[in-house]
Structures are given as structure tokens and as C-alpha cells.
Motif scaffolding. Sequence first.
Motif, mmCIF file in Angstrom:
data_model
loop_
_atom_site.group_PDB
_atom_site.id
_atom_site.type_symbol
_atom_site.label_atom_id
_atom_site.label_comp_id
_atom_site.label_asym_id
_atom_site.label_seq_id
_atom_site.Cartn_x
_atom_site.Cartn_y
_atom_site.Cartn_z
ATOM 1 N N ASN A 1 -20.640 -4.161 1.627
ATOM 2 C CA ASN A 1 -21.152 -4.725 3.109
ATOM 3 C C ASN A 1 -20.010 -4.427 4.288
ATOM 4 O OD1 ASN A 1 -23.395 -4.448 2.622
ATOM 5 N ND2 ASN A 1 -24.175 -6.745 2.709
ATOM 6 N N GLN A 2 -18.711 -2.966 4.101
ATOM 7 C CA GLN A 2 -18.238 -2.964 5.013
ATOM 8 C C GLN A 2 -17.586 -1.240 5.188
ATOM 9 O OE1 GLN A 2 -14.270 -4.845 2.130
ATOM 10 N NE2 GLN A 2 -15.062 -6.352 3.489
ATOM 11 N N LEU A 3 -16.552 -1.635 6.071
ATOM 12 C CA LEU A 3 -15.763 -0.538 5.845
ATOM 13 C C LEU A 3 -14.617 -0.590 6.263
ATOM 14 C CD1 LEU A 3 -15.237 1.042 9.380
ATOM 15 C CD2 LEU A 3 -17.600 1.234 8.957
ATOM 16 N N VAL A 4 -13.481 0.425 5.024
ATOM 17 C CA VAL A 4 -11.956 0.034 5.397
ATOM 18 C C VAL A 4 -11.004 1.094 6.218
ATOM 19 C CG1 VAL A 4 -12.647 -1.595 3.431
ATOM 20 C CG2 VAL A 4 -11.648 0.873 2.958
ATOM 21 N N LEU A 5 -10.607 0.880 6.492
ATOM 22 C CA LEU A 5 -9.484 2.456 7.330
ATOM 23 C C LEU A 5 -8.622 2.232 6.037
ATOM 24 C CD1 LEU A 5 -9.350 1.905 11.319
ATOM 25 C CD2 LEU A 5 -10.482 2.901 9.791
ATOM 26 N N VAL A 6 -7.762 3.088 5.826
ATOM 27 C CA VAL A 6 -6.807 3.131 4.469
ATOM 28 C C VAL A 6 -5.734 4.370 5.461
ATOM 29 C CG1 VAL A 6 -6.058 3.983 2.151
ATOM 30 C CG2 VAL A 6 -9.287 2.825 3.161
ATOM 31 N N ASP A 7 -4.177 3.499 5.221
ATOM 32 C CA ASP A 7 -3.264 4.570 5.290
ATOM 33 C C ASP A 7 -3.329 5.516 3.962
ATOM 34 O OD1 ASP A 7 0.055 6.152 6.082
ATOM 35 O OD2 ASP A 7 -0.274 4.114 6.888
ATOM 36 N N THR A 8 -3.351 6.768 4.629
ATOM 37 C CA THR A 8 -3.006 7.836 3.337
ATOM 38 C C THR A 8 -1.288 8.267 3.255
ATOM 39 O OG1 THR A 8 -3.321 9.535 4.571
ATOM 40 C CG2 THR A 8 -5.111 8.948 3.367
ATOM 41 N N ASN A 9 -0.128 8.028 3.822
ATOM 42 C CA ASN A 9 0.833 7.987 3.328
ATOM 43 C C ASN A 9 1.558 6.814 2.384
ATOM 44 O OD1 ASN A 9 1.336 9.842 4.513
ATOM 45 N ND2 ASN A 9 1.313 9.308 6.508
ATOM 46 N N ASN A 10 1.110 5.240 3.075
ATOM 47 C CA ASN A 10 1.408 4.194 2.342
ATOM 48 C C ASN A 10 0.018 3.744 1.100
ATOM 49 O OD1 ASN A 10 3.245 3.662 4.152
ATOM 50 N ND2 ASN A 10 2.085 3.131 5.981
ATOM 51 N N VAL B 1 -5.080 -0.590 2.402
ATOM 52 C CA VAL B 1 -6.161 -0.576 3.082
ATOM 53 C C VAL B 1 -5.466 -1.443 4.808
ATOM 54 C CG1 VAL B 1 -8.034 -1.861 3.992
ATOM 55 C CG2 VAL B 1 -7.844 -0.805 1.528
ATOM 56 N N THR B 2 -5.337 -0.666 6.223
ATOM 57 C CA THR B 2 -4.993 -1.379 6.559
ATOM 58 C C THR B 2 -5.450 -1.830 7.915
ATOM 59 O OG1 THR B 2 -5.064 0.555 8.490
ATOM 60 C CG2 THR B 2 -3.215 0.905 6.967
ATOM 61 N N LYS B 3 -7.347 -1.549 7.249
ATOM 62 C CA LYS B 3 -7.817 -2.371 8.473
ATOM 63 C C LYS B 3 -9.289 -2.514 7.781
ATOM 64 C CE LYS B 3 -9.958 -2.758 13.365
ATOM 65 N NZ LYS B 3 -9.942 -1.863 14.272
ATOM 66 N N LYS B 4 -10.141 -4.121 7.597
ATOM 67 C CA LYS B 4 -11.301 -4.067 6.817
ATOM 68 C C LYS B 4 -12.484 -4.262 8.521
ATOM 69 C CE LYS B 4 -9.649 -5.670 2.299
ATOM 70 N NZ LYS B 4 -9.814 -6.550 2.058
ATOM 71 N N ILE B 5 -13.645 -3.416 8.220
ATOM 72 C CA ILE B 5 -15.164 -3.719 9.343
ATOM 73 C C ILE B 5 -15.414 -4.351 8.486
ATOM 74 C CG2 ILE B 5 -16.030 -2.769 11.308
ATOM 75 C CD1 ILE B 5 -13.357 -0.930 11.693
ATOM 76 N N GLU B 6 -16.634 -4.940 8.918
ATOM 77 C CA GLU B 6 -18.032 -5.828 8.375
ATOM 78 C C GLU B 6 -18.944 -5.339 9.288
ATOM 79 O OE1 GLU B 6 -17.124 -7.986 5.798
ATOM 80 O OE2 GLU B 6 -15.902 -7.990 6.380
ATOM 81 N N THR B 7 -19.610 -4.432 8.163
ATOM 82 C CA THR B 7 -20.976 -3.949 8.576
ATOM 83 C C THR B 7 -22.596 -4.846 7.816
ATOM 84 O OG1 THR B 7 -20.482 -2.222 6.953
ATOM 85 C CG2 THR B 7 -19.419 -2.172 9.654
ATOM 86 N N GLY B 8 -23.463 -3.773 7.216
ATOM 87 C CA GLY B 8 -23.917 -4.162 6.634
ATOM 88 C C GLY B 8 -23.948 -2.578 5.446
ATOM 89 N N LYS B 9 -25.265 -2.701 4.519
ATOM 90 C CA LYS B 9 -25.037 -2.001 3.599
ATOM 91 C C LYS B 9 -25.158 -0.307 4.696
ATOM 92 C CE LYS B 9 -27.354 -3.934 0.493
ATOM 93 N NZ LYS B 9 -28.663 -4.488 -0.323
ATOM 94 N N CYS B 10 -23.348 0.633 4.303
ATOM 95 C CA CYS B 10 -23.579 1.793 4.798
ATOM 96 C C CYS B 10 -23.096 3.069 4.292
ATOM 97 C CB CYS B 10 -22.298 1.443 6.783
ATOM 98 S SG CYS B 10 -20.811 0.961 5.439
ATOM 99 N N ARG B 11 -23.028 3.996 4.569
ATOM 100 C CA ARG B 11 -23.292 4.886 3.787
ATOM 101 C C ARG B 11 -22.071 6.401 4.215
ATOM 102 N NH1 ARG B 11 -24.073 1.701 1.204
ATOM 103 N NH2 ARG B 11 -25.973 1.374 -0.596
ATOM 104 N N GLY B 12 -23.529 7.776 4.997
ATOM 105 C CA GLY B 12 -22.815 8.167 5.524
ATOM 106 C C GLY B 12 -21.622 8.041 6.365
ATOM 107 N N ILE B 13 -20.875 8.638 6.124
ATOM 108 C CA ILE B 13 -20.171 8.661 7.728
ATOM 109 C C ILE B 13 -19.079 9.604 8.340
ATOM 110 C CG2 ILE B 13 -17.881 7.823 6.875
ATOM 111 C CD1 ILE B 13 -17.450 5.427 8.839
ATOM 112 N N THR B 14 -18.366 9.481 9.500
ATOM 113 C CA THR B 14 -17.960 10.237 9.907
ATOM 114 C C THR B 14 -17.025 9.808 11.795
ATOM 115 O OG1 THR B 14 -17.877 12.923 11.138
ATOM 116 C CG2 THR B 14 -19.821 11.529 11.671
#
Length: 456
Positions: free
Chosen positions: A393-402, A405-418
Amino acid sequence: MAASNVILCGICDAQHTSNVADYWCPECDEGLCSTCKNHHGVSKASRQHGIISIDDYKKLPDEICKVEQNCREHDRKFQMFCPRHDQLCCLICISENHKECTGMYPIDEVIKSSRTSTLFDSLEKSLKDIEENIERVVKDREANLVEIKQQHLKSLNNIKDTRQKINSRLDELEKHMIDNLNSTETQLKLKIDTLLNKLSEKKNEIEILKTNLMSVKQHGSDLQAFIGSKMLEKDVAEELKYVKNISKDDGFSQLGLKCQIDDKIIDILSKITAFGSITIEKSQTPIVIGVGHEKQAQIFTAVSARNKSIEDIRASLICEFLVPRGQSTSCITGLSVFPDGRMIFADCYYNKRLVIVHSDGTLDTEIPLSPLQPFDVTCIDDKTVAVTTLYNNQLVLVDTNNEQVTKKIETGKCRGITYMQGQLLYCEIGKGIQAINVSNNKEITIVKDETINIKI
């Protein structure tokens, strides 16, 4: 060669005769008089060359006129375009430096569709977005100047009204206060005027880019149009970067004047040390900088899609590759494409990882996210991605160089994203399509659908 006031016919000049050129052949890179143009048009070697008038040639930007037709290193004619390295190649270039490259295009086929490629539309849209954003910023800053002036007048009246209630001992303090007010206003005005001057210069630069882009599109040869669009793309990218960074300029803050009269002035004149204070107030400006068209990986096709209906469009396999195997069976549930053409996959159930591969299928890196199970992924920029998780029940931001996970955002049950224009759009089970601002985590509902009842 760059356009000059007088261009001589190259063929006549080679015969020691000086005749003014009326036409220009981009393929031969020389001018032609009317007589030589007729011979040039019937010659088997040159009859297919795209001739333009000298007047049209002189309208092209100098940088486009300087474009070389042959490989500088090998002095051979360009014959292929390598999308992986984004460069033109002669046959020797291919054998020496591009043996492993796939998906190369014959240059003769690529330039046929260069005028109708999405890159020209992309550049035009980007220039329009930049221009519109600058106009919005200019109007906002001008309005802020008016507001500051009104605040200045109001503060000045407040100072004078208060001054009338106290004795002459306050004359010196009043003068100091007014001087401080005026200098503060000047400071604020200077900040905004500095930004306005920068934006005025940028508007002039954008007009030049628009003129060059239109000249290349309308008057350049196919090769010049292709190469010119690539050259202008870099300039547009710099202007996009500038516009997106305008909000970091100190002159873009919502500036204001605040006058605070000291209450002690009325009661205890003997203890007064200052008439008041002048401070600068900053608040979030209501204007939003939005660049609606981010750079995407451009793929040129050899066949023009002009005048085709949807029924005529057919998908074709360009290449295929295998996602590198993890510790267990891979289960790819989402993917996205970086601006540089790399692809990133969400390997959800068993390996719990992100996999990044180059456009030719070779592995770039693997990013383990266990215990998180990445369901879908979208690229925010060339190093940051947003990932929805299966059960957390969260989405996360990821720094692909390092690979962190740089940030976590609480959500409901989420699936597709853009990702689009500073917002993450995702499907949340039971709520519909949601949008969340990356900078402040503000969430809004785009499409409400309370009928969704999916169990995964």
C-alpha cells in the motif's frame, strides 16, 4: 559552406568562368547557374538531387549550411544512421565502431521521413511550451511589482499616520524607516527586474530557434532537415532545462513588503530604538511552470506514415531479447523507457527486483527491492523511477544510480503507474485513477470509480 551575398556557380567556376548561381544543390554542396542546373537535372548521377533556389538556401541557418555531406574521418559518403550512438556513419565507420550495433537505418530511407518525424513536432511543441511559460512568468512578475507598489504605498501611509500621533523625537526614526522601506522595495524590484531581463533574452533566443527550425523544415534538404533537427534538439533541451529551473531563481519567489509598527511607540517613547521593521515576505506563487513535452527516445522509420489510416498501420518486430534471469523464474509485470532509450522492468513475484537493460538488450544493472514487490514502474528522469508495490500500500521513488529507495508515499492498493508534468498518475483499487504531486505529495482523484473490486 555558409550562405554569402554572392554565390558563384561551382561548375562554371571549375571551368574558370564566373557566373552567379541561381540554385543550390545540397548533395553536391555547390551553386548552379540556370544553364548548369538543366545539365545537372538530366545527368544520371545527379538527376535525383533535391535542388533549391539560392534565395531559399540563404534563409537556412549558418550551422545547417555547414553540415558536411561526407564522413570527416574517412572522407566517405554517409550511408547509415546508428540510433544507439545517434550519429551518421559511412561504411568504414560501421566496420570499425558499430559492429555490435543493431537497428541501423539506411540514411537515404531515414531522411525521407525526417520532415514528418515526431522530432520536428516535438521541437515545435517544446518551443511553444517554453514561450508560453515565459509569458506566464512575465505577467506574474509584473503583477507582483504592482502588488509590491501597493504594499509600499499602504505601508508608507501607515508610517505617516502613526508618526502624526507621536512627538518630534520620532523624526529621525521615521526617516530611517522610510529609507529602509524604499531600499527594500528597490531590492525586490531589482530581483524581479533581473529575472525579467533574463526572460526577455530567452524570448529572443526562442524566436531565433523558432525561425531556424521553420527555415530548416521548409527550405532545407532532407539531410539538412534531419541533421538540423538533431542539432536544434540540443538547443531546445537547454531552454527546457532553463525554464524548468526558473522556480529556483530568487526573483521568482512571491515577494512582498510587510510593515510592522512597534506597539511600544505609542506607550513608551523613551524606550523606542526603532520606528518598526521592513521585512520581505515570500509565499508560493500561484503560477505553475509546466513543460508538456519531455524528451523521449526518437525512432525514425524508413517509411513515412503520411496519409495512412489506422487500418494501414501494422506492427512489426524490431528486435527481441531475454531479460536476465534472476534467482528464480522472472515475472515481468511492468516496464518503462528512460529518455536515453534504456528500458527498466519490474520483476515482481519471486525476484523482487528492477532490471535495467540497454536498447540492444544487454544488461545495465539490477536493483533488488526485497521485501518490496515492484508491480509497475515509470521513469521520472534519467535516474529516478517511481514504483508501485504489490502488497505494501505504497509507492516508492528509487535512485537507479545509487540503487536506493529515496522516498516512500503511502497509498491504497495501486497497480499501473505513469509520470507526466510533475505528477504520478496511478490506478488505485477502489478509488480509480489518482494523481499525486511529486514535490508536495498532494493527491487528487482524476477518475473516480467506486465500482472497482479487483483482488490480486
